[in-house]
Design a protein around this motif. Structure first.
Motif, short mmCIF file in Angstrom:
data_model
loop_
_atom_site.label_atom_id
_atom_site.label_comp_id
_atom_site.label_asym_id
_atom_site.label_seq_id
_atom_site.Cartn_x
_atom_site.Cartn_y
_atom_site.Cartn_z
N LEU A 1 -10.25 44.01 20.68
CA LEU A 1 -10.60 45.19 21.47
C LEU A 1 -10.66 44.90 22.97
O LEU A 1 -10.10 45.64 23.78
CB LEU A 1 -11.94 45.74 20.98
CG LEU A 1 -12.09 47.25 21.00
CD1 LEU A 1 -10.90 47.92 20.36
CD2 LEU A 1 -13.37 47.64 20.28
N LEU B 1 -7.31 44.42 24.66
CA LEU B 1 -6.60 45.70 24.74
C LEU B 1 -7.16 46.57 25.87
O LEU B 1 -6.45 47.38 26.46
CB LEU B 1 -6.74 46.46 23.43
CG LEU B 1 -5.81 46.08 22.29
CD1 LEU B 1 -6.16 46.89 21.07
CD2 LEU B 1 -4.36 46.35 22.68
N SER B 2 -8.46 46.42 26.15
CA SER B 2 -9.09 47.29 27.15
C SER B 2 -8.94 46.76 28.56
O SER B 2 -9.47 47.37 29.49
CB SER B 2 -10.59 47.44 26.85
OG SER B 2 -10.83 47.49 25.50
N ILE C 1 -6.95 53.83 19.91
CA ILE C 1 -6.42 52.56 19.42
C ILE C 1 -6.10 52.70 17.93
O ILE C 1 -6.91 53.24 17.16
CB ILE C 1 -7.44 51.43 19.65
CG1 ILE C 1 -7.52 51.15 21.15
CG2 ILE C 1 -7.07 50.18 18.89
CD1 ILE C 1 -8.52 50.10 21.52
N PHE D 1 -11.11 53.91 22.99
CA PHE D 1 -11.15 53.29 21.66
C PHE D 1 -10.63 54.23 20.59
O PHE D 1 -10.03 53.80 19.61
CB PHE D 1 -12.59 52.86 21.31
CG PHE D 1 -13.08 51.70 22.13
CD1 PHE D 1 -12.20 50.92 22.86
CD2 PHE D 1 -14.43 51.40 22.19
CE1 PHE D 1 -12.65 49.85 23.62
CE2 PHE D 1 -14.90 50.34 22.96
CZ PHE D 1 -14.00 49.57 23.67
N LYS E 1 -14.19 55.85 14.13
CA LYS E 1 -12.87 55.39 13.72
C LYS E 1 -12.76 55.43 12.20
O LYS E 1 -13.74 55.20 11.49
CB LYS E 1 -12.65 53.96 14.20
CG LYS E 1 -12.70 53.80 15.71
CD LYS E 1 -11.54 54.47 16.40
CE LYS E 1 -10.29 53.63 16.26
NZ LYS E 1 -9.20 54.16 17.12
#
Lengths: 296, 334
Positions: A207, A210-211, A184, A181, B42
């Motif tokens: 998410l 994408l994983s 990304i 993550f 993030k």
């Protein structure tokens, strides 16, 4: 670099052929021995060619050693570990990387700590926990003098839950997803937020897709690991019908004073090896990715 | 674990993996409007606490039940003496450890473990290096060799042990017959060094493929330009491998050495239990097997817990080493 090294080429091929032979010969002997009869196994030297007792042996293994049930158990345990670990990990990693909340770093450290101690170094207390999950409550109850708590009993021995849950209790997968993550691009999340997506929508629609490749790669590794579990099923199953196939093999191992039934053991070993071997052969590309990514 | 519970990857160039950063180092805070950067958070993140709480709950709950409570109890039990029926418990301080360090059985187990892990490490790594070099050098049939060499990964350690136990069985094993034909009195059931050799072979057979994959990937990531210039300077393939590739993949080698130790210490329990059961006369009773024996067979819980604590210390050390090497496994860009 297109130099020509004919001698070295031959040597390299020889090295690889010897390596391949070292891998294949034991497997070949497992197959051959599984097709022999008791008399043929005892003969010296043993035959290098398969006999014709494969199906007779298979029948004996399936009926007397109850191997069908054991293979089913292996499958349930492996699938449970895979699905359980992946689902618990992916949401935990999402929470740790995409949310800011009090004690975030503390939580991360707690999870990270579990990477450090394998189940093998704490088998006795982990077994006690599984034998009675309410144990901590019992201890608490005995301190507080509350009889209600002391009488709680939640036994996981000989249950699938007991075979699966303690093995999910490690943060390997969480850690891997977290690493992924972090790579990304932030713009994806920003864009999702601008479009008014809720955190959960962002997770489900952006998410997770994408994983996908990481999930598949890790699922293969976890499935193989779950299928080949040994120590934990050995401790946690007292009923023969709840063991997994690898433990079943241990029970078939000929002892010093009994008839050496190697042909049955090898027949069962072939049966136990087949599913994970097929997984590796069919999904090799994914498997290598998963292996290298997870360092497992 | 570690091996199982570890996260390590190769340089991105190698297998399309992603680079692993040392997770716990604060990176320089980039300038952005979301406030201060936290490590591992993030830049674009959400600020609420209810949802993450529920997302983390299952993981933390399972960890609490089957990781934290058992680990803490192992620590506590190491300082207690419990009779086999669990009726009475008393605090004994470091008595368990003293008893352990005075016991010759324990030290012989330590010795067996050292010999076993070192031998397994040397055998595994050297054969894997040889195979990795060979498959990097040839052009044809790479994929086929790789497929075959990867097979042992699918096979449970216990089965690897059982297979070799059969091949080397003095009564029926074909390989044992060959050895006997050569005049060697081979019998792992009676001869302790034969038994140790057997589990070393089984453990290596299972683990070579793992080393091999990492080494092949690392060799592929050695910059071509450097190899090219060495070639122009007249270095042959073997020289290039020894003088350039090997030093460049040193971090991977160290990483694999650590992983092999972890594997040898913790994950070979099944091999020992399925083949030799620690015998003959404790010759193959490695530390992790002794913990099991004292905890579940002879029911000496205090001693078993003390041994667990020692193994925990080892595991922590190895984890630390592992992450140090991961940090250093960088991709050399020239």
């Amino acid at each position: 670099m297109n130099e020509r090294t004919p001698v070295l080429d031959v040597v390299c091929h020889l090295i690889l052929l010897v390596g391949a032979a070292l891998v294949c010969l034991p497997l070949y002997f497992v197959f051959v021995t599984g097709t022999l009869t008791q008399q043929e196994v005892m003969r010296v030297p043993m035959s290098w060619l398969p006999g014709d007792a494969y199906f007779t042996n298979l029948q004996t293994v399936l009926s007397s050693a109850n191997f069908g049930r054991l293979l089913l158990n292996s499958f349930i345990i492996a699938s449970g570990i895979t699905i359980g670990k992946l689902s618990v990990s992916v949401i935990a990693a999402f929470a740790v990387t995409y949310f800011r909340f009090p004690f975030r770093l503390t939580v991360f450290w707690l999870i990270f700590m579990s990477l450090m101690l394998p189940i093998e170094v704490r088998i006795v207390p982990t077994y006690e926990s599984a034998a009675n999950v309410a144990l901590p409550l019992n201890i608490l109850g005995s301190w507080l003098g509350m009889q209600v708590l002391v009488d709680l009993d939640w036994n996981m021995v000989n249950r699938y839950s007991g075979l699966i849950l303690p093995l999910i209790a490690s943060a390997t997968a969480t850690f891997l997803f977290r690493q992924f993550f972090l790579t990304i691009p932030d713009e994806l999340c920003e864009a999702a937020r601008i479009d008014g997506a809720s955190p959960w929508q962002f997770f489900r629609l952006i998410l997770l897709p994408l994983s996908r490749s990481n999930i598949v790669a890790l699922a293969i590794i976890l499935f193989l690991m779950g299928w080949n579990q040994y120590l934990w099923p050995l401790l946690l199953t007292t009923e023969p019908a709840m063991a997994n196939a690898v433990i079943g093999l241990k029970k078939l191992m000929p002892q010093a004073d009994s008839l050496p039934t190697w042909h049955l053991l090898m027949n069962a070993a072939l049966l136990t090896m087949l599913p994970p071997t097929l997984v590796i052969l069919l999904l090799q590309r994914w498997f290598v990715k998963g292996l290298v990514d997870s360092g497992k | 674990m570690l091996a199982r519970n570890s996260a390590a990857e190769l340089p991105a160039a190698a297998v399309g993996g992603w680079r692993l950063r040392w997770p716990l180092r604060r990176r320089a805070a980039p300038a952005f409007s979301d406030g201060q950067a936290e490590s591992g958070l993030k830049r674009a993140h959400f600020t609420e606490w209810r949802l993450p709480f529920w997302l983390l709950a299952p993981q933390l709950f399972i960890l609490l039940l089957f990781f934290f409570i058992p680990s803490v109890r192992a620590l506590i039990q190491a300082f207690q003496l419990t009779d086999p029926f669990g009726a009475t418990t008393q605090w004994v301080g470091f008595q368990n450890f003293e008893r352990l360090f005075r016991s010759s059985v324990y030290w012989s187990s330590v010795q067996v473990t050292v010999v076993f892990t070192v031998a397994q490490n040397v055998l595994t790594l050297s054969l894997a290096l040889l195979l990795a070099f060979a498959s990097n050098h040839i052009l044809r049939g790479r994929g086929a060799y790789r497929t075959i060499l990867l097979l042992p990964y699918a096979i449970a350690p216990a089965i690897a042990g059982i297979m070799l136990a059969f091949l080397f069985n003095p009564r029926v094993g074909p390989v044992a017959h060959m050895l006997q034909g050569l005049g060697l009195d081979w019998d792992p059931n009676r001869n302790s060094s034969h038994a140790l050799a057997l589990i070393v072979m089984a453990a290596s057979w299972k683990h070579i493929c793992y080393n091999y994959i990492f080494l092949v990937a690392a060799l592929l990531s050695v910059p071509h330009s450097i190899l090219e210039s060495a070639y122009l300077d007249g270095a042959g393939p073997i020289q290039r491998f020894l003088r350039i590739s090997l030093p460049m993949i040193a971090p991977t080698l160290f990483f694999l050495i650590v992983i092999n130790f972890v594997y040898g210490l913790f994950e070979t329990f099944a091999i020992v239990d399925a083949t030799t059961r620690g015998g003959p006369a404790g010759a193959t009773s490695i530390l992790v097997y002794k913990v099991y024996q004292d905890g579940f067979v002879t029911l000496d819980l205090g001693s078993s817990a003390a041994q667990s604590v020692i193994l925990m210390g080892l595991a922590l050390l190895l984890t630390y080493a592992q992450f140090r090497f991961i940090e250093r496994r960088v991709n050399y860009s020239v």
